[in-house]
Every structure is written in C-alpha cells, then in structure tokens.
Design an enzyme around this catalytic site. Structure first.
Site, PDB file in Angstrom:
ATOM      1  NE  ARG A  78      24.175  40.268   5.142  1.00 37.29           N
ATOM      2  CZ  ARG A  78      24.847  40.690   6.347  1.00 37.29           C
ATOM      3  NH1 ARG A  78      24.130  41.739   6.900  1.00 37.29           N
ATOM      4  NH2 ARG A  78      26.167  40.441   6.812  1.00 37.29           N
ATOM      5  CG  ASN A 153      27.627  40.818  10.031  1.00 34.52           C
ATOM      6  OD1 ASN A 153      27.140  41.371   9.111  1.00 34.52           O
ATOM      7  ND2 ASN A 153      27.838  41.486  11.278  1.00 34.52           N
ATOM      8  CD  GLU A 154      29.721  44.675  10.222  1.00 34.63           C
ATOM      9  OE1 GLU A 154      30.102  44.792  11.535  1.00 34.63           O
ATOM     10  OE2 GLU A 154      28.934  45.288   9.483  1.00 34.63           O
ATOM     11  CG  HIS A 220      28.855  45.465   5.773  1.00 33.42           C
ATOM     12  ND1 HIS A 220      28.415  44.730   6.955  1.00 33.42           N
ATOM     13  CD2 HIS A 220      28.313  44.698   4.765  1.00 33.42           C
ATOM     14  CE1 HIS A 220      28.151  43.715   6.673  1.00 33.42           C
ATOM     15  NE2 HIS A 220      27.835  43.516   5.335  1.00 33.42           N
ATOM     16  CE1 TYR A 222      25.202  50.889   9.050  1.00 31.64           C
ATOM     17  CE2 TYR A 222      26.969  49.213   8.539  1.00 31.64           C
ATOM     18  CZ  TYR A 222      25.542  49.566   8.823  1.00 31.64           C
ATOM     19  OH  TYR A 222      24.615  48.604   8.765  1.00 31.64           O
ATOM     20  CD  GLU A 249      25.212  44.913   7.919  1.00 29.65           C
ATOM     21  OE1 GLU A 249      25.549  45.988   8.924  1.00 29.65           O
ATOM     22  OE2 GLU A 249      25.102  43.884   8.461  1.00 29.65           O
ATOM     23  CD1 TRP A 278      21.099  48.157  10.791  1.00 28.35           C
ATOM     24  CD2 TRP A 278      21.713  45.949  10.091  1.00 28.35           C
ATOM     25  NE1 TRP A 278      21.334  47.255  11.950  1.00 28.35           N
ATOM     26  CE2 TRP A 278      21.491  46.128  11.518  1.00 28.35           C
ATOM     27  CE3 TRP A 278      22.042  44.763   9.359  1.00 28.35           C
ATOM     28  CZ2 TRP A 278      21.435  44.715  12.203  1.00 28.35           C
ATOM     29  CZ3 TRP A 278      22.334  43.703  10.101  1.00 28.35           C
ATOM     30  CH2 TRP A 278      22.094  43.630  11.435  1.00 28.35           C
TER      31      TRP A 278
END
Length: 462
Positions: A78, A153-154, A220, A222, A249, A278
């Site tokens: 990516r 992105n995001e 994503h 996290y 991610e 990531w």
C-alpha cells in the site's frame, strides 16, 4: 505519519441479530474485482492481500523498498501518495506502478491528505482526493489487474463521523462517473478505526453507491482493538453482513493498551481476509517501523513478527496469478496467460525445487531450493530449511552452482561464496527450530541467461 488513537475503553457494540446479510453482486471482470466477500482477479482467482504500507510520498528515493518487501514474502504494498493539499503532489505514479509490477506486487495506491478530515483542519476532503485521481487517470487506466485505488486515507476524524457515509458514497459515484473501473478501497471514519461503528452500520449504503459493485471496505486497527474480543466482535459483525473487508492498517501490541496483533493475524488467516501492516520504515514513531532505516537486514521486533511469524506474510502470502500465470485450486493447477506483459520480467519460470539427500542420524535438517522467478540476467531464489525429528539450535546449508550463477543480495541468512561454492548459515533469530519446524531464507542472484540449474543442497545442524 500514522496517528495512533489511544481511546481507552471504547467498546464495539455487537452486530444486531436481525441484520440482513448483504450479498454484493459480482462486478465485471476488468481486473481486480469483488465477488461476494472476496477480492478476485480477472481470471476468477481469489487474491488475499498480505503486505505492508510504504510511506512513499515522504521517502520517494527509497525505491528499493518494493523489492525488499517482496523478497520478504509480501504480495501487496500500500503506497502512500499525496494529492498536493498537504503532501506531494505525487506525480510519479507510472514509476510506482512499474516498481510494483517489476517486483510482482499488487499496488494499493492511497491519497494520505484526507487523514482526519473534520478534526484536522489541514486535511483534504474525499472529493478533493477524487479530483487528484481524475488528474492521474491516464496513468491508471489499463492497470486494473495490478492496482487498487484507496480513495482517501482515514478520511474522517472523530468529529461528526456520520458524515462519512454520504461523503464516501459520493466519492465512489464520482470515480465511476469519470470512467474508473478499478477495485476501490474505502477507509472507515474515526481515523480509520470506526470505534463509533458508522461503517459497520452504514456500509451497505456505501457499497450500493458503486454501480460496478467493486468496492472493498477497509478497517484500521490500532489502540481501539487492544483485546481479542474487540477484534473478533468487529470482524464478526462485518462478516455476518457478507461485506468485503480488508485490514488496511494495523500495528503491534508493544504495550497492553495497543492493538492485539496476534488476534488480527490469526483471525485474518482463518477468515480469508487481507491485511496490510503499518509500516515498512520511516515513522516519526519508530516503534512502528518494520525495518530500521529501510534496511531489510535490520528487521525490528514488529518486522520479524509480521514477516516471519505464525500467520505472517511469509507463511501465508500467495503471489497474484497475473504474475505467475497460474490458477490454483484445491484439486488442480491450470496455466493461463497473463492479460498484460510484465516488465522488466520477460519470462517467469515455475518454481523448481530440489531437496537435500537424507540427513545423517542425530540433529539433522533438510533444505529445499526454489527459483521464485527469473528474468534476463537475474533471478530470485528461496531456500526452506526444516529441522529433523529433534530440535536444532543452528543450521548450515551448502551448495555449488553449476552454471556460473552468483548471489548479489540475501536476507534471513549469512551467505558467503568461494567461486561457485556457497555457504549459508542461520542468523541470530532463525537458527533455533523445533522438531519438524521450518524457516526460509532468500537471495537475488545473477545468471547467464542460458542455464540456471537447481543445485543439490547439503544441510547440517547443531
């Protein structure tokens, strides 16, 4: 760079029991496309992304990263691009695509400028991101078998995440009305983490906005996903609706408050979900680097885990069939012709392997040599080392090239050569193998273009 949100105690609500399962219709097979919950290639072969994010827009000179992540086993990269609103503009898309194709990687191209819109005042809108893609359309058309477009992105922060649904649907419609036939990827709001479940609850509206039914959702993961149950609950909710999803991610659990990467890796493998970690290198928060200073010989704890660990990239990645020309199924392998030529690889040879002779008694190992691919003047090799019936603490593999081949670069082994004789020894992290366990090392080599015979190997263990 990547913003990690420490939203302690954010709970993911379970999917409503009455939710209808959404079966996304199959799209026209222009290239990479959606069939049900899966990404498939134009020939119908399922493709599961196993790759890493590369911060290209900030490190445009680090072009060796494409070859390095491929050598470590990735099938996808990516690539971070800039639209010019905050970073870039990235005007080197043709070179990026060429690097991906030369290294037999599927490219996910993404505009990073949209990160945190609504909360970060400098962020671009999704509509501005689409305008960038339109400006690059001539570089993208015809590459549908090799790239996916991650629109932004995001794209929404934590302020008013509900705006994500309409903004994302409009972005998809604008892409299609401007003639894009590519697989589209759309990131969740809440800085990609969807902790308020907007994407989980309204994803069907976004998928329905695509007249070509060729969009995949991206989560994503996290700090919101710092327990196994939170990871599982979210993936269960999306799976129950039959929606296509990738984990676009994620990081690793270097402290108790961080993401449970072990569960992500295991669940992705069990469910057939793509994942893209990531990130390769260059983070302002270097604990998220997989390689120190973009050096594949200096993998970090995170790098070792995602590339070489259980359910990791090396163990689970399968190269896209557009490069190998082979469709695989449980019962058969059928050769097909790729839809486009791949440069600079003029021809791709099927992997060939040769195992070493039966090992002696005691601590033993075997080694198998494969040619992953070759091109005029060069080739990539892989050696799998497997312990015998007893655990070993170290290994040495030797062979002699018969056709003047020479090794030019290697990874996951200390390799020395004397003329045509080659000796490869384990490095610090892969010498200890349990009974029957395996590890791999690889290399790039040169050859004369007329013969590249597979050598006989000898493996000794300690």
């Amino acid at each position: 760079m990547k913003r990690r949100l420490a939203i302690v105690g954010a709970a993911l609500a379970a999917a409503a029991a009455s939710a209808l399962v959404y079966a996304q219709p199959a799209s026209a097979a222009v290239g990479l496309h959606i069939s049900g919950r899966n990404i498939v290639e134009a020939n119908g072969q399922t493709f599961i992304m196993r790759g890493v994010n590369h911060p290209h827009v900030w490190y445009t000179s680090q072009t060796s990263s494409f070859a390095n992540v491929k050598a470590l086993g990735a099938n996808t990269v990516r690539v971070v691009l800039g639209s010019g609103k905050r970073w870039g503009p990235s005007t080197d898309i043709p070179n990026v695509i060429s690097l991906c194709k030369a290294n037999k990687l599927i490219c996910v191209l993404e505009v990073h400028d949209t990160t945190g819109y609504g909360e970060d005042g400098a962020a671009a809108t999704l509509d501005e991101a689409v305008n960038y893609w339109i400006s690059q359309k001539s570089n993208l058309v015809g590459q549908e078998s090799y790239i996916a477009i991650n629109i932004g992105n995001e794209p929404i922060g934590n302020n008013n995440p509900a705006q994500w649904t309409a903004a994302t649907a409009a972005a998809i419609q604008k892409m299609r009305s401007n003639g894009f036939q590519h697989l589209l990827m759309v990131d969740a709001p809440n800085w990609g983490q969807d902790w308020q479940n907007v994407m989980r609850d309204t994803g069907q509206t976004v998928l329905d906005a695509d007249t070509q039914h060729n969009t995949v959702l991206s989560i994503h993961m996290y700090a919101v996903y710092n327990t196994a149950q939170k990871v599982i609950d979210y993936l269960d909710a999306i799976q129950a609706k039959g929606w296509p999803l990738v984990i676009g991610e994620f990081g690793w659990q270097f402290s108790a408050s961080e993401v449970d990467h072990e569960t992500i890796l295991a669940q992705a493998q069990a469910r057939g979900l793509g994942y893209i970690g990531w990130s390769w290198s260059g983070n302002t928060d270097p604990i998220l680097d997989m390689a120190t200073g973009f050096n594949p010989a200096q993998l970090t704890t995170w790098g070792q885990r995602i590339f070489n660990g259980a359910n990791g990239i090396k163990a689970t990645a399968k190269e896209a069939s557009v490069y190998s020309g082979v469709i695989t199924s449980p019962s058969a392998s059928v050769s097909v012709s790729p839809s486009r030529s791949v440069s600079p690889s003029v021809s791709v040879s099927p992997s060939r392997s040769a195992s070493s002779s039966p090992p002696p008694a005691g601590r033993t190992c075997t080694a198998a040599y494969s040619i992953v691919g070759q091109w005029p003047g060069g080739f990539q090799g892989d050696v799998k080392v497997t312990a015998g019936s007893s655990a070993i603490s170290g290994w040495t593999v030797t062979w002699t090239f018969a056709n003047g081949q020479a090794i030019t670069q290697s990874w996951n082994a200390a390799i020395t050569s004397s003329g045509s004789a080659v000796t490869a020894r384990n490095v610090s992290y892969n010498g200890g193998l349990g009974a029957g366990a395996s590890t791999n090392f690889g290399f790039l080599g040169s050859w004369n273009g007329s013969a590249n015979a597979v050598p006989a190997l000898s493996c000794s263990a300690s």
